[in-house]
Every structure is written in C-alpha cells, then in structure tokens.
Design a protein around this motif. Sequence first.
Motif, short mmCIF file in Angstrom:
data_model
loop_
_atom_site.label_atom_id
_atom_site.label_comp_id
_atom_site.label_asym_id
_atom_site.label_seq_id
_atom_site.Cartn_x
_atom_site.Cartn_y
_atom_site.Cartn_z
N PRO A 71 44.69 35.15 46.41
CA PRO A 71 43.39 34.45 46.31
C PRO A 71 42.57 34.97 45.14
O PRO A 71 42.45 36.19 44.93
N LEU A 72 42.00 34.05 44.37
CA LEU A 72 41.14 34.42 43.25
C LEU A 72 39.98 35.26 43.74
O LEU A 72 39.36 34.96 44.76
N ARG A 73 39.67 36.31 42.99
CA ARG A 73 38.54 37.16 43.35
C ARG A 73 37.28 36.31 43.49
O ARG A 73 36.98 35.48 42.64
N GLY A 74 36.54 36.55 44.57
CA GLY A 74 35.38 35.74 44.91
C GLY A 74 35.63 34.86 46.10
O GLY A 74 34.71 34.28 46.69
N THR A 75 36.93 34.76 46.52
CA THR A 75 37.31 33.99 47.69
C THR A 75 36.97 34.78 48.95
O THR A 75 37.11 36.01 48.98
N VAL A 76 36.53 34.09 50.00
CA VAL A 76 36.33 34.73 51.30
C VAL A 76 37.70 35.02 51.89
O VAL A 76 38.43 34.11 52.28
#
Length: 388
Positions: A53-58
């Motif tokens: 998951p891209l950083r910033g994803t919950v």
Amino acid sequence: MLDPMEAVRRLMDLRHRGRAEDLPAVLTTAAPLLDAEAATVLLVDYGQIALHPLRGTVLDTATSHGLEDSPAGRAFTTARQQWHDDGLLWLPLLHGAERLGVLELRTKTRPSASDRRDLEVIAALVAELIASRRFYGDAVEHTRRRLPMQVAAEVIWNQLPPLTFAVDGTIVTAVLEPCYEVGGDAFDYAANADILHVALFDTVGHGISASALTTLTLNTYRNARRSGLSLADTCRSIDKWIHAQYPGAFVTALLAELDVPTGAYRRISAGHPAELFLRGGRVLPQLPAPNTLPLGLGHMVDRPPRVVETQLEPGDALVLYTDGITEARDASGTLFGVDRLGDFLIEALGRGIPAPETMRRLVQAIISYEDGDLRDDATAAMLQWRRP
C-alpha cells in the motif's frame, strides 16, 4: 452508479498541488463515485517480489500481496485486470509500458465491461499522478523500499530511466540486482525520431567508487548521444572521459542503435559479452564481440571501434547482460552460463510471457540459483523488435 468524470476531476486536482502521499485520501473520497467501498494503490517493491500500500493509506484496510500467489500479483505480472468473486477488482497501474503496481477496488457489484473500461482510464490517471508526483516527496520510495538502500545503489537508481519503455510495438525492458546494493551496473535508452538507442554498462569495482564512475559513464553517453555523435564517436567520447578522470579504470559496455521502422541494428561491444540473439524459438549465433577495448582503455590501441550491423526480423529479441547473470554459481560452483540463460528466455517467450515479466522472472531465477546471495551485480536488458 459510476460517475467517473467527477472522480477524474478530483484526481486531477493533484496535478498542481499535493504529494503522492495525498493520493490515498483523494481515492477514498473518489471511491463512491466508482461504485466502490474502497480504492487502494499498491506499488511494487524494488525487488519486484510483492505489492505494498502506498504510504498514506490507512493500513487496517489494506494489505500487501505477493506477486506469485495472489490475484493482485497476477494483475501486475500479466498487466491485465483481475476480478475476485468477493468483490475485489485489481487493475494494473501502467505508466506507458512501465509497471508501477495495481489499483485495488472493493466494489459493491461486479462492474460491467463498459464500467471496467472506465475504471481502466481511472487507473491510467492514477499511474500518471504517481509518476509525476513521486519527485515532490519520498512516499513512493518509502513504499517501494523493503530494505535500507546503500548510497551506491541510491546514486545508480537516481540515474536510470524507467525499467520498461515501448514505442511502435518495440520494447526495451531491464532488471538490476541486488537492487539495494547495485553499484557498478547500469543501462540507458532513448527514442529519438526513428532510432532507439540502448546501452548497457558494467563498471569495474563495487560500492561508491564504482557508482561514481558509472555516473560519469552514463552522463557522458547521454551527452554524446544528445550532441548527435555517431555510435563510434560516442564510444570514443566515453573512453576519453573515463581515461581522463579515472586513469586505469574501465567500463565494459554494449552501445546499440535500432532503426525502429526497418529493424536495422548496429552496435559496439567495448570488451563486453555479446548479446543473446533470439529468433523463432531458438538462439542464433552471437554477433562478433568484443569490437574494441573496454571504455577507458581505448588509448592503448590505434584503431577505431568497429560497428557491427545486422538486420532483425519481426519478433526478434536481443538480450544484453552483464557477467553477473551468466557467472552466477549454485552451491556446487556450477555457472548459470549462457546456455541456461538462452534456454530460460526461449521457454518464457515461447509461453507468451511478456518481455518485462520474462526479465523479472529471469532475475528471480538468478537470485534463486545463487541461493539468495548474489556475488556480483546482475543486470540484463531485452530489446524486442516488431515492425511498426
């Protein structure tokens, strides 16, 4: 009901403001417009082993996926969308021909064929945003790195073009390992008018000193190419600069040009192994190599570099590689070798595996052959020609 245009408008707001790490939040607000409960960007790591998951994803709503054993992985490796009956849809994120990862959508119902085409447009826009916003922060790098990267590798990766590029049906695609430690190997390419320029370099030594020499080599190559020098004069220019700045050091290289409309291929081997020449499920005889001394040692002979020319046929593939590929050794000390390399490539391409995925699988095979501990940088690039 899908409202893809409103989703596009919200995503396009990131063109002029925002960072890559802001993309997950925007996708969360746009998900209902895509008739989805959630939308998640998953990026491939440097080793091309898994999607994250891209950083910033919950993170409590998103997980990583292995490339070999998941529908998300199949969407990446095949560059085709995958549907799962539990309501998950994965769409490849392609920036041109470069595979960045996948877009995961948790949908309420199975999208129709028309809706899937609209969602592919959304995925293409997301890929463009990732590619354009990645340089304004480190979110993409934090996501893709699963181990600390050595400074030498940092230097090299920041010099390289995307791993894959396609133009008029012709494709060039490359792999580098060990991805977190590579220092002496590099590749480059450029498409200018009808000519596709491709080069592969193998620098003597390792670590930061090798990466500094590789940096000079790459940028001297680009300077010569952009100055309109011929292939032979490009070779001379790189040789001169290496000798002047790093006396006694050298770089082996393949410098090539492909006329995309006609398939005419020209190249110089500067102390480098000949490329594998693949046609119709077999390995053709190698082109003559080397044609000149390694770059940096050309002052030792008084003759110009020889340019070798050959005519490709549609579907032909040329595989350039450094000796870290063929000189990989198993536990008994047996070399991976040119024959095994040729067999691997013929089998993969014969099964219809796309060139980028073939190269990914090749480097994984090399790593497995050396039991996960590469003794040398292992780099390869495939050039596959199809008539426009």
